[in-house]
Write a protein that holds these residues in place. Sequence first.
Motif, PDB file in Angstrom:
ATOM      1  N   TYR A 333      72.511 -27.199  79.775  1.00 51.98           N
ATOM      2  CA  TYR A 333      73.529 -27.683  80.717  1.00 51.98           C
ATOM      3  C   TYR A 333      74.671 -28.392  79.990  1.00 51.98           C
ATOM      4  O   TYR A 333      75.829 -28.313  80.402  1.00 51.98           O
ATOM      5  N   GLU A 334      74.346 -29.060  78.902  1.00 53.91           N
ATOM      6  CA  GLU A 334      75.382 -29.724  78.109  1.00 53.91           C
ATOM      7  C   GLU A 334      76.346 -28.691  77.522  1.00 53.91           C
ATOM      8  O   GLU A 334      77.566 -28.846  77.584  1.00 53.91           O
ATOM      9  N   SER A 341      84.526 -25.974  80.088  1.00 54.80           N
ATOM     10  CA  SER A 341      85.737 -26.799  79.989  1.00 54.80           C
ATOM     11  C   SER A 341      86.670 -26.265  78.909  1.00 54.80           C
ATOM     12  O   SER A 341      87.866 -26.087  79.148  1.00 54.80           O
ATOM     13  N   SER A 342      86.133 -25.986  77.725  1.00 50.62           N
ATOM     14  CA  SER A 342      86.993 -25.560  76.610  1.00 50.62           C
ATOM     15  C   SER A 342      87.593 -24.172  76.836  1.00 50.62           C
ATOM     16  O   SER A 342      88.697 -23.891  76.371  1.00 50.62           O
ATOM     17  N   LEU A 377      78.014 -16.511  75.366  1.00 48.96           N
ATOM     18  CA  LEU A 377      77.735 -16.243  76.776  1.00 48.96           C
ATOM     19  C   LEU A 377      78.928 -16.612  77.653  1.00 48.96           C
ATOM     20  O   LEU A 377      79.316 -15.856  78.549  1.00 48.96           O
ATOM     21  N   MET A 378      79.534 -17.772  77.398  1.00 44.43           N
ATOM     22  CA  MET A 378      80.672 -18.205  78.202  1.00 44.43           C
ATOM     23  C   MET A 378      81.898 -17.326  77.969  1.00 44.43           C
ATOM     24  O   MET A 378      82.717 -17.132  78.870  1.00 44.43           O
ATOM     25  N   VAL A 379      82.030 -16.779  76.774  1.00 42.40           N
ATOM     26  CA  VAL A 379      83.151 -15.873  76.490  1.00 42.40           C
ATOM     27  C   VAL A 379      82.965 -14.548  77.228  1.00 42.40           C
ATOM     28  O   VAL A 379      83.917 -13.998  77.800  1.00 42.40           O
ATOM     29  N   LEU A 380      81.728 -14.044  77.254  1.00 43.05           N
ATOM     30  CA  LEU A 380      81.461 -12.707  77.801  1.00 43.05           C
ATOM     31  C   LEU A 380      81.127 -12.710  79.287  1.00 43.05           C
ATOM     32  O   LEU A 380      81.391 -11.734  79.980  1.00 43.05           O
ATOM     33  N   HIS A 381      80.545 -13.790  79.783  1.00 43.43           N
ATOM     34  CA  HIS A 381      79.987 -13.806  81.143  1.00 43.43           C
ATOM     35  C   HIS A 381      81.080 -13.885  82.209  1.00 43.43           C
ATOM     36  O   HIS A 381      82.062 -14.615  82.047  1.00 43.43           O
ATOM     37  N   GLU A 382      80.904 -13.137  83.298  1.00 43.42           N
ATOM     38  CA  GLU A 382      81.931 -13.082  84.343  1.00 43.42           C
ATOM     39  C   GLU A 382      81.377 -13.373  85.732  1.00 43.42           C
ATOM     40  O   GLU A 382      82.081 -13.237  86.723  1.00 43.42           O
TER      41      GLU A 382
END
Length: 462
Positions: A333-334, A341-342, A377-382
């Motif tokens: 979660y952190e 955010s970034s 994951l955050m770059v690829l996930h939609e």
Amino acid sequence: MKIPDSFALHTLHTLLSVLEESISIVNTKGEMVYWNEAAEKTFHIKKEEIIGRNVTDFFREEDVMNLKVLKSKQPVHEKYHQPLPDQHVVISTTPIYDENNQLIGSMSVERDISTTIRLNENLSNTLQELQHLKQQLSSKRLDDAFSKIKGNSQAINRLIYDAKKAAKSDATVLITGESGSGKELFAQAIHQESSRSKKAFIPINCGAIPQALFESELFGYEAGAYTGASNKGKPGKMELAKGGTLFLDEVGELPLNMQVKLLRALQEKEIYRIGGQTPKKINVRIIAATNRHLENMVSEGTFRSDLYYRLNVFATRIPSLRERIEDLPCLVYEFLEEFSSSYNKPLPSIHKEALNRLCEYHWPGNIRELRNLFERLMVLHEHSEISEMDITQLLPQAKQLVKPLYTVPLSLKNEKESIERERILQTLEKTYGNKSISAKELGMSRATLYKKMKKYGIGYES
């Protein structure tokens, strides 16, 4: 059929009396000629008290919208108004004319919003108090250098407790643990909690500096000490860390000749620059870290015992992620919050089965590997939720987590290779990925070990 005037008058009076809005009508003298039941409830003035009397007997002249409209002859529509100090209304007021177009009075329709205003003020005050509490909490977290270390497991809490005690002293600290477990984060926290926190924290990776340059990096050199040296000389990391902390990462990679010089510097609290004749006093605290077993290196003669005992005043071992797997959800979660955010993306939720899959993985790269996975994951996930499939696709050894319904019997050759691969993996894990020690324990050369690692697809981080 003509409606009698009395019937129309009674109908109008009934209509005005049942309205929730306050209705007040004054004549040109400012005398109240109409005051309905809603006005009585809103202002707590009975109609028998106010009818026929001047409105200024009950309200200040500047607070009476009827009087303002009588003067301006301009209607007011849906305007915020405060007729009394504790009364808030939305008011509409219009002038009244007779059949000869003569001004005969004005009428106000007022909707009481006092309760709404008070609720809004209470909400605003509550939000301010909440913001103040958040700032206080944030300030306390900033005051606690160890707040960056996430986790609630017994292992990590005990580690932080001991590290805080060590931080208050000036003792040398030796941090051990697997690569990616957070050794430098602990070193920084110890420095920030110490009396040296206002001075520099200088990290130096002992495994990343060529042996020929190590002495100049650590101790510096005088002008013209060797070909290509700066004509002004250069201070080393020990001088730059004056009054602060020098973090020796991967200290197990120190060459033997540099181990001798480092030990002398720590004992004498002075150094000589390369090419220098005058000693320079140093005041620096040492925090060292390694992913290697220094005790084994001492017994093998690759690390000096006197330096080991000098560094090992306060020793602490950072547990691997698989040893504190109960901290994984907290870390997940952190990282989700950090990267949402970034990368300016909505914060996704994560399915329970996805968390279970993460907990089943053995994490050879520890927290660094987990962090990198969630950045990818955050770059690829939609989507709004991270599924088990999303995790399975990104884990480098996900296929090892899936239990097949049927396994093909291995040939003798394949079974031998399987056993050999498992033995290599176990040895690398035991030596924290050190190839030289692993090769010795396995009874093969380092070159042979590399070939077998390549053959079996073992990408262990050293």
